[in-house]
Design a protein around this motif. Structure first.
Motif, PDB file in Angstrom:
ATOM      1  N   GLY A   1     -27.142  37.362  74.612  1.00 60.14           N
ATOM      2  CA  GLY A   1     -26.788  38.281  75.684  1.00 60.14           C
ATOM      3  C   GLY A   1     -25.798  39.337  75.262  1.00 60.14           C
ATOM      4  O   GLY A   1     -25.581  40.305  75.982  1.00 60.14           O
ATOM      5  N   SER A   2     -25.206  39.174  74.085  1.00 57.26           N
ATOM      6  CA  SER A   2     -24.211  40.135  73.620  1.00 57.26           C
ATOM      7  C   SER A   2     -24.827  41.225  72.742  1.00 57.26           C
ATOM      8  O   SER A   2     -24.579  42.412  72.953  1.00 57.26           O
ATOM      9  CB  SER A   2     -23.111  39.414  72.844  1.00 57.26           C
ATOM     10  OG  SER A   2     -22.150  40.323  72.357  1.00 57.26           O
ATOM     11  N   CYS A   3     -25.642  40.812  71.746  1.00 54.20           N
ATOM     12  CA  CYS A   3     -26.200  41.794  70.810  1.00 54.20           C
ATOM     13  C   CYS A   3     -27.711  41.940  70.916  1.00 54.20           C
ATOM     14  O   CYS A   3     -28.290  42.847  70.312  1.00 54.20           O
ATOM     15  CB  CYS A   3     -25.828  41.431  69.371  1.00 54.20           C
ATOM     16  SG  CYS A   3     -26.670  39.952  68.736  1.00 54.20           S
TER      17      CYS A   3
ATOM     18  N   THR B   1     -27.162  29.258  69.457  1.00 57.85           N
ATOM     19  CA  THR B   1     -26.179  30.328  69.351  1.00 57.85           C
ATOM     20  C   THR B   1     -26.760  31.538  68.620  1.00 57.85           C
ATOM     21  O   THR B   1     -27.787  31.428  67.936  1.00 57.85           O
ATOM     22  CB  THR B   1     -24.921  29.852  68.603  1.00 57.85           C
ATOM     23  OG1 THR B   1     -25.297  29.400  67.293  1.00 57.85           O
ATOM     24  CG2 THR B   1     -24.249  28.709  69.349  1.00 57.85           C
ATOM     25  N   CYS B   2     -26.089  32.652  68.771  1.00 56.42           N
ATOM     26  CA  CYS B   2     -26.528  33.893  68.127  1.00 56.42           C
ATOM     27  C   CYS B   2     -26.670  33.683  66.617  1.00 56.42           C
ATOM     28  O   CYS B   2     -25.747  33.208  65.951  1.00 56.42           O
ATOM     29  CB  CYS B   2     -25.516  34.995  68.402  1.00 56.42           C
ATOM     30  SG  CYS B   2     -25.887  36.575  67.574  1.00 56.42           S
TER      31      CYS B   2
ATOM     32  N   CYS C   1     -22.599  37.226  66.401  1.00 66.17           N
ATOM     33  CA  CYS C   1     -22.041  38.562  66.639  1.00 66.17           C
ATOM     34  C   CYS C   1     -20.666  38.480  67.307  1.00 66.17           C
ATOM     35  O   CYS C   1     -20.393  37.588  68.107  1.00 66.17           O
ATOM     36  CB  CYS C   1     -23.002  39.375  67.503  1.00 66.17           C
ATOM     37  SG  CYS C   1     -23.229  38.717  69.181  1.00 66.17           S
ATOM     38  N   TRP C   2     -19.811  39.439  66.977  1.00 63.64           N
ATOM     39  CA  TRP C   2     -18.472  39.466  67.553  1.00 63.64           C
ATOM     40  C   TRP C   2     -17.880  40.855  67.425  1.00 63.64           C
ATOM     41  O   TRP C   2     -18.006  41.491  66.395  1.00 63.64           O
ATOM     42  CB  TRP C   2     -17.558  38.461  66.847  1.00 63.64           C
ATOM     43  CG  TRP C   2     -16.269  38.251  67.566  1.00 63.64           C
ATOM     44  CD1 TRP C   2     -15.044  38.748  67.214  1.00 63.64           C
ATOM     45  CD2 TRP C   2     -16.065  37.506  68.762  1.00 63.64           C
ATOM     46  NE1 TRP C   2     -14.102  38.350  68.122  1.00 63.64           N
ATOM     47  CE2 TRP C   2     -14.696  37.585  69.085  1.00 63.64           C
ATOM     48  CE3 TRP C   2     -16.925  36.773  69.589  1.00 63.64           C
ATOM     49  CZ2 TRP C   2     -14.165  36.958  70.214  1.00 63.64           C
ATOM     50  CZ3 TRP C   2     -16.394  36.151  70.718  1.00 63.64           C
ATOM     51  CH2 TRP C   2     -15.026  36.246  71.016  1.00 63.64           C
ATOM     52  N   ARG C   3     -17.246  41.319  68.479  1.00 65.55           N
ATOM     53  CA  ARG C   3     -16.567  42.606  68.467  1.00 65.55           C
ATOM     54  C   ARG C   3     -15.102  42.381  68.128  1.00 65.55           C
ATOM     55  O   ARG C   3     -14.397  41.648  68.828  1.00 65.55           O
ATOM     56  CB  ARG C   3     -16.686  43.317  69.818  1.00 65.55           C
ATOM     57  CG  ARG C   3     -18.110  43.711  70.193  1.00 65.55           C
ATOM     58  CD  ARG C   3     -18.116  44.616  71.420  1.00 65.55           C
ATOM     59  NE  ARG C   3     -17.468  43.967  72.556  1.00 65.55           N
ATOM     60  CZ  ARG C   3     -18.090  43.157  73.407  1.00 65.55           C
ATOM     61  NH1 ARG C   3     -19.390  42.888  73.238  1.00 65.55           N
ATOM     62  NH2 ARG C   3     -17.439  42.612  74.414  1.00 65.55           N
ATOM     63  N   THR C   4     -14.651  42.986  67.060  1.00 65.25           N
ATOM     64  CA  THR C   4     -13.265  42.842  66.642  1.00 65.25           C
ATOM     65  C   THR C   4     -12.334  43.283  67.766  1.00 65.25           C
ATOM     66  O   THR C   4     -12.513  44.348  68.355  1.00 65.25           O
ATOM     67  CB  THR C   4     -12.988  43.680  65.384  1.00 65.25           C
ATOM     68  OG1 THR C   4     -13.858  43.251  64.335  1.00 65.25           O
ATOM     69  CG2 THR C   4     -11.549  43.515  64.932  1.00 65.25           C
TER      70      THR C   4
ATOM     71  N   ALA D   1     -14.784  35.159  75.422  1.00 67.61           N
ATOM     72  CA  ALA D   1     -15.771  34.342  74.727  1.00 67.61           C
ATOM     73  C   ALA D   1     -17.178  34.814  75.066  1.00 67.61           C
ATOM     74  O   ALA D   1     -17.417  35.413  76.122  1.00 67.61           O
ATOM     75  CB  ALA D   1     -15.598  32.876  75.104  1.00 67.61           C
ATOM     76  N   VAL D   2     -18.103  34.560  74.162  1.00 65.35           N
ATOM     77  CA  VAL D   2     -19.510  34.922  74.345  1.00 65.35           C
ATOM     78  C   VAL D   2     -20.282  33.701  74.835  1.00 65.35           C
ATOM     79  O   VAL D   2     -20.152  32.615  74.262  1.00 65.35           O
ATOM     80  CB  VAL D   2     -20.126  35.438  73.028  1.00 65.35           C
ATOM     81  CG1 VAL D   2     -21.622  35.668  73.184  1.00 65.35           C
ATOM     82  CG2 VAL D   2     -19.428  36.717  72.585  1.00 65.35           C
TER      83      VAL D   2
END
Length: 354
Positions: A284-286, A324-325, A329-332, A337-338
């Motif tokens: 849902g994030s990337c 999990t992805c 993925c993670w935005r600095t 939390a994702v």
């Protein structure tokens, strides 16, 4: 825990009560129950049930950094113990949180001026030995346990101090399960003999096909009777080949409460839906794909007990699979939390684990 060798599976086991008077857990701790220990750069999360909207109880916390990644990384699983919500997929949530070592250090300095010798633990330091969730690769017994990790965590104590400053939502009447440590063993260390036997049986079957003869099943029990015979009896008794394979796989360690195999194959307890590829939705994030990472096992059910003496609360499930992805993925700089994906299967024979 770093990325594992292909199909290397780690087994989580109950390893004693986590007494807060003796041990102070942090995001570095693998545990069941209690309250979640968030990374210092992550805002306190208060997930709610997708069915009844009640606050969710914290079930499992796993510290699982990926190999060659600069990030600390956690997975937190939550569930609703409400009578109408048990076994509902929407009553489970899993949150993935990450944080750079430099971000954690900056957060620590901003909130509490610690002496230089108490600098936070390096994510890359943990990744070097994370294959064993803190166990030693050489000369260890595979069960160093989480107590030593908790001792290290108590020295840095980053998470707890910062969370005290990040009040966020007021504490509600959230069910809390009695906390205990999770120790970890490599499944191959528990099932080595079984793997050798299965390999020998595969060679035997190959020989039979090549030579056009039937040698017969291998006798593996003291009183006679083959593995194949036992499997067929189990299949006839349960009427479910998938469940029989599940039972056979965990027979070497039926007390396991968690299985971890990032990018590996899940162990289904019943036939998965034919559209499983569609059930495991994109991140849902990337928008990228998801991969299997871990699953909770039936033996955990009987260990989940309320911390207080209030109303009886119990979760019921066969297995809870977490996807999990793939790219994690993670935005600095992110403080949220994702959310990842939980897939819940009920247990066709739950009484075997009670």
């Amino acid at each position: 825990m770093a990325a594992l060798r292909h199909e290397q599976t780690l087994i989580g086991l109950c390893d004693g009560d986590l007494d807060p008077n003796r041990y102070r857990s942090s995001y570095l701790t693998n545990k069941v129950g209690g309250r979640p220990d968030w990374l210092p750069v992550i805002s306190r999360q208060s997930p709610r049930c997708g069915h009844c909207r009640a606050p969710l109880a914290h079930v499992v916390q796993v510290y699982c950094p990926l190999e060659f990644s600069p990030y600390h990384r956690n997975l937190h699983l939550f569930a609703c113990p409400g009578a109408d919500c048990i076994s509902r997929a929407e009553s489970w949530r899993v949150l993935r949180s990450q944080g750079l070592e430099t971000e954690a250090a900056a957060a620590l300095i901003a909130s509490w001026p610690a002496p230089a010798q108490e600098s936070p633990l390096s994510a890359t330091d943990w990744c070097d030995t994370a294959d064993d969730w803190g166990t030693e690769e050489e000369g260890g017994d595979g069960r160093r346990g989480a107590r030593e990790a908790a001792a290290v965590a108590s020295e840095v104590d980053v998470s707890t101090r910062l969370q005290d400053l990040t009040l966020g939502d007021s504490q509600e009447d959230v069910p809390v399960f009695c906390p205990f440590f999770i120790s970890v063993a490599d499944e191959s260390d528990l099932c080595g003999e079984d793997d050798e036997l299965e390999h020998a049986q595969e060679l035997l079957r190959a020989y039979e096909r090549r030579e056009g003869v039937v040698v017969g099943a291998m006798d593996v029990s003291e009183g006679g009777g083959s593995t194949a015979e036992k499997y067929e009896k189990a299949r006839a008794r349960h009427g479910d080949a998938v469940f029989s394979r599940f039972m056979k796989k965990i027979s070497a360690c039926p007390q396991q409460i968690l299985r971890y195999c990032h990018g590996g194959n899940p162990l289904f307890i019943s036939e998965p839906p034919s559209n499983m590829a569609e059930v495991v939705s994109a991140c849902g994030s990337c928008g990228g794909s998801r991969t299997f990472e871990l699953q909770l096992m039936p033996a955990l059910v009987s260990l989940l007990q309320r911390k207080d003496s209030g109303a009886e609360v119990e979760l019921e499930f066969g297995t809870v699979l977490v996807y999990t992805c793939t790219n994690s993925c993670w935005r600095t700089g992110s403080r949220s939390a994702v959310e990842e994906l939980c897939f819940v299967q009920t247990d066709p024979d739950q009484q075997l684990f009670k």
